[in-house]
Design an enzyme around this catalytic site. Structure first.
Site, short mmCIF file in Angstrom:
data_model
loop_
_atom_site.label_atom_id
_atom_site.label_comp_id
_atom_site.label_asym_id
_atom_site.label_seq_id
_atom_site.Cartn_x
_atom_site.Cartn_y
_atom_site.Cartn_z
CB SER A 155 43.49 -26.56 27.77
OG SER A 155 43.13 -27.76 27.10
CE1 TYR B 271 38.84 -24.38 26.22
CE2 TYR B 271 40.05 -26.26 25.33
CZ TYR B 271 39.57 -25.54 26.41
OH TYR B 271 39.82 -25.99 27.69
N1 NAP Z 1 37.27 -30.29 32.01
C1 NAP Z 1 38.28 -30.46 31.16
O1 NAP Z 1 38.44 -31.57 30.59
C2 NAP Z 1 39.24 -29.33 30.89
C3 NAP Z 1 40.38 -29.62 30.14
C4 NAP Z 1 41.28 -28.61 29.87
C5 NAP Z 1 41.07 -27.34 30.38
N2 NAP Z 1 39.97 -27.07 31.11
C6 NAP Z 1 39.78 -25.69 31.59
O2 NAP Z 1 39.38 -25.69 32.94
C7 NAP Z 1 38.65 -24.48 33.21
C8 NAP Z 1 37.39 -24.83 33.99
O3 NAP Z 1 36.54 -25.62 33.18
P1 NAP Z 1 35.63 -26.82 33.75
O4 NAP Z 1 36.13 -28.06 33.14
O5 NAP Z 1 35.53 -26.72 35.20
O6 NAP Z 1 34.23 -26.50 33.03
P2 NAP Z 1 32.87 -25.83 33.59
O7 NAP Z 1 32.29 -26.65 34.67
O8 NAP Z 1 32.05 -25.53 32.37
O9 NAP Z 1 33.39 -24.48 34.25
C9 NAP Z 1 33.60 -23.30 33.54
C10 NAP Z 1 33.54 -22.15 34.51
O10 NAP Z 1 33.79 -20.92 33.80
C11 NAP Z 1 32.79 -19.97 34.14
N3 NAP Z 1 32.55 -19.05 33.03
C12 NAP Z 1 32.18 -19.36 31.75
N4 NAP Z 1 31.99 -18.23 31.06
C13 NAP Z 1 32.24 -17.18 31.90
C14 NAP Z 1 32.20 -15.78 31.77
N5 NAP Z 1 31.84 -15.17 30.63
N6 NAP Z 1 32.51 -15.02 32.84
C15 NAP Z 1 32.86 -15.60 34.02
N7 NAP Z 1 32.91 -16.92 34.21
C16 NAP Z 1 32.61 -17.71 33.15
C17 NAP Z 1 31.55 -20.82 34.43
O11 NAP Z 1 30.66 -20.15 35.33
P3 NAP Z 1 29.33 -19.34 34.93
O12 NAP Z 1 28.63 -20.11 33.86
O13 NAP Z 1 28.59 -19.29 36.25
O14 NAP Z 1 29.81 -18.00 34.50
C18 NAP Z 1 32.16 -22.01 35.15
O15 NAP Z 1 32.32 -21.73 36.52
C19 NAP Z 1 38.39 -23.83 31.84
O16 NAP Z 1 39.28 -22.77 31.63
C20 NAP Z 1 38.68 -24.95 30.86
O17 NAP Z 1 39.10 -24.47 29.60
C21 NAP Z 1 39.05 -28.04 31.38
#
Ligand code: NAP
Length: 264
Positions: free
Chosen positions: A141, A154
């Site tokens: 991130s 985070y």
């Molecule tokens: N969206 C943004 O603005 C943004 C910005 C910077 C970085 N990121 C990073 O991008 C990545 C994906 O996030 P996203 O934006 O796509 O959000 P999201 O839709 O909430 O996706 C998060 C994913 O992580 C999985 N997850 C959460 N806890 C878990 C656990 N204990 N074991 C296994 N899987 C787990 C969730 O699946 P389940 O609930 O099915 O387990 C889900 O598939 C993350 O690492 C996040 O920090 C996102």
């Protein structure tokens, strides 16, 4: 032939958001996928949206159950014979101040984002080193570069990932394994809805910035293009990327501005 054509790619956090979009994009580019997260039904639905759905494997796992990750890796190797690319994408965010946040929440975020990712990488790495071929990706991130209010655990987990994968890259570069760190800015997903508040409950609201941000599909194309070039690191986002670029050169200006960041 494109970089992902014929490659076996394991994506965590594949049940929604960035992981889902990456799965769909990489399947389009010819990859065979392993789709992992906790929610099996959502993973099956994502598989159904991928090209050549029957080729892909749904493998539910919980990143906090680190002892399950070596057996999960053995299952993947048994099924596909190799893992070409590991995309460590699963993670959770945070909305809570340092003073209010229960230490159990700090620990939980570290366990999912950092320890789970480290454990899975350690499980997969020996097979890559043995073949002298592989690509380990982490979706970090901008919070792995800078820090803003309400994200202390985070940002700490993502800074820790940055350090870990920088060290890993240096260790394995001459052993045929590449390491890429992808740093998203704001991407429109459920990350903020799923974020943990000070007491550990989910925030359950769409983030103000995420709501206006690039879609996960657009993000996935940019990330896939960068990974195909085996970039060591890339920031992908809107104007917020400039904050991370400017901070090392103008730390006091950055510090002044970040106090004014809207924290939702
Ligand atoms: N969206 C943004 O603005 C943004 C910005 C910077 C970085 N990121 C990073 O991008 C990545 C994906 O996030 P996203 O934006 O796509 O959000 P999201 O839709 O909430 O996706 C998060 C994913 O992580 C999985 N997850 C959460 N806890 C878990 C656990 N204990 N074991 C296994 N899987 C787990 C969730 O699946 P389940 O609930 O099915 O387990 C889900 O598939 C993350 O690492 C996040 O920090 C996102």
């Amino acid at each position: 032939m494109g970089y992902f054509s014929g490659k076996v790619v394991w994506i965590t956090g594949a049940s929604s958001g960035i992981g889902e979009a990456l799965a769909i994009e990489l399947a389009k580019r010819g990859a065979s996928l392993i789709l992992s997260a906790r929610r099996e039904a959502q993973l099956e639905a994502v598989r159904g949206r991928c090209e050549r759905a029957r080729e892909h494997l749904v493998l539910p796992l919980d990143l906090t159950e680190t002892e399950s990750l070596a057996p999960a890796t053995a299952k993947v190797l048994d099924h596909f014979g190799r893992i070409d690319v590991l995309v460590n994408n699963g993670g959770i965010s945070q909305r809570g101040t340092v003073v209010d946040t229960d230490i159990a929440v700090d620990r939980r975020i570290m366990e999912v984002n950092y320890m789970g990712t480290v454990a899975l990488t350690k499980a997969v790495l020996p097979s890559m080193l043995e073949r002298r071929s592989g690509h380990v990706v982490v979706v970090s991130s901008l919070m792995g570069k800078i820090g803003t209010p309400m994200r202390s655990a985070y940002a700490a987990s993502k800074h820790a990932l940055q350090g870990f994968f920088d060290c890993l890259r240096a260790e394995v570069h001459d052993k045929g394994v590449r390491v890429s760190i992808v740093c998203p800015g704001y991407v429109r997903t459920d990350i903020t809805k799923n974020a943990l508040t000070a007491d550990g409950s989910t925030y359950d609201q769409m983030g103000h910035a995420q709501d206006k941000a690039m879609t996960s599909d657009v993000f996935a194309v940019k990330a896939a293009d960068a990974l195909a070039r085996q970039v060591e690191e890339i920031m992908i986002g809107g104007n917020e990327v400039w904050a991370a670029r400017l901070e090392p050169f103008f730390p006091r200006l950055y510090s002044f501005l970040v106090r004014r960041v809207r924290s939702t």
